[in-house]
Design an enzyme around this catalytic site. Structure first.
Site, mmCIF file in Angstrom:
data_model
loop_
_atom_site.group_PDB
_atom_site.id
_atom_site.type_symbol
_atom_site.label_atom_id
_atom_site.label_comp_id
_atom_site.label_asym_id
_atom_site.label_seq_id
_atom_site.Cartn_x
_atom_site.Cartn_y
_atom_site.Cartn_z
ATOM 1 N N TYR A 1 -5.386 -7.417 3.961
ATOM 2 C CA TYR A 1 -4.334 -6.395 3.927
ATOM 3 C C TYR A 1 -4.812 -5.114 4.598
ATOM 4 O O TYR A 1 -4.101 -4.517 5.417
ATOM 5 C CB TYR A 1 -3.911 -6.114 2.487
ATOM 6 C CG TYR A 1 -2.884 -5.015 2.359
ATOM 7 C CD1 TYR A 1 -1.566 -5.219 2.766
ATOM 8 C CD2 TYR A 1 -3.226 -3.760 1.846
ATOM 9 C CE1 TYR A 1 -0.620 -4.211 2.665
ATOM 10 C CE2 TYR A 1 -2.287 -2.747 1.738
ATOM 11 C CZ TYR A 1 -0.983 -2.981 2.145
ATOM 12 O OH TYR A 1 -0.048 -1.979 2.051
ATOM 13 N N SER B 1 -1.076 2.772 5.157
ATOM 14 C CA SER B 1 -1.536 2.764 3.771
ATOM 15 C C SER B 1 -2.920 3.386 3.720
ATOM 16 O O SER B 1 -3.658 3.369 4.714
ATOM 17 C CB SER B 1 -1.615 1.326 3.246
ATOM 18 O OG SER B 1 -2.277 1.273 1.994
#
Length: 233
Positions: free
Chosen positions: A155, A142
């Site tokens: 995250y 990501s």
């Protein structure tokens, strides 16, 4: 590179980016093994592929954070299609990530899926790939693994870890014939998309990420595309 008849495992394949990757791979003749926890959605994706795509699909209910589940997934893929040529680590969790909020249970879920799940998959397919001197591991990270916001701490830490695994593994596997590609999507129009990400840009489509996978795996066998970042304009 001719992909017809090759076999790919895609985790998190019941929806979103994983579903898009599976459909694009099967459209160019790759047999796909679909892994996710949602058995009903998984079966629907497999049926759609088997009815309309070149490649065949096998659905295997799988919790990527469970090593035994991952071992069964890889065994079923081999039993059905003979070998695993491509492994796409796509399954991911994006939950509460602010450290001061103290959502320890959600941090553990992200660590189990986003990091351990990736390692379990690599561990399961790598020995045979090394023996054949051929194979491709795709890790879906990501842009949160490149940049950290005040609401993405944990995250982002898990996606930094995915990038670190990809970078280290690529060096470990140099000149073995096994390739490693890390793909870092920006905001994509899926259920996983974070509300904390800027909404002033049109989100990417899942197809945009799937096309980057096709690009990486279709290169000549002497070309290793290590890193792809795909962002909205």
């Amino acid at each position: 590179m001719d992909l017809i008849g090759k076999t790919a495992i895609i985790t998190g394949a019941s929806s979103g980016i994983g579903k898009g990757i599976a459909k694009h791979l099967s459209d160019v003749g790759v047999n796909v093994v679909l892994a996710a926890r949602n058995k009903e959605k998984l079966a629907g994706v497999a049926e759609e592929i088997n009815q309309s795509m070149q490649g065949k699909a096998l659905a295997v209910e799988t919790d990527v954070s469970n090593k035994e589940d991952m071992d069964v997934l890889i065994k079923q893929a081999r039993n059905t299609f003979g070998k695993v040529d491509i492994f796409v680590n796509n399954a991911g969790q994006m939950l509460h990530s602010r450290v001061q909020d103290g959502h320890v249970d959600e941090w553990e879920k992200m660590i189990d899926v986003n990091i351990k799940g990736v390692l379990y998959g690599i561990h399961g397919v790598l020995p045979e790939m090394l023996e054949r001197k051929s194979g491709h591991i795709i890790n879906i990270a990501s842009v949160s693994g490149h940049e950290v916001t005040k609401v993405s701490t944990v995250y982002s830490a898990t996606k930094f870890a995915v990038r670190a695994i990809s970078m280290g593994l690529e060096k470990e596997l140099a000149r073995t014939g096994v390739r490693v590609t890390n793909i870092s999507p920006g905001k994509v129009d899926t259920d996983l998309a974070s509300a904390s990400q800027s909404s002033d840009r049109k989100p990417l489509h899942t197809d945009d990420i799937a096309k980057s996978v096709i690009y990486a795996v279709s290169q000549p066998d002497y070309v290793n595309v290590n890193e792809i970042t795909v962002r909205p304009v």
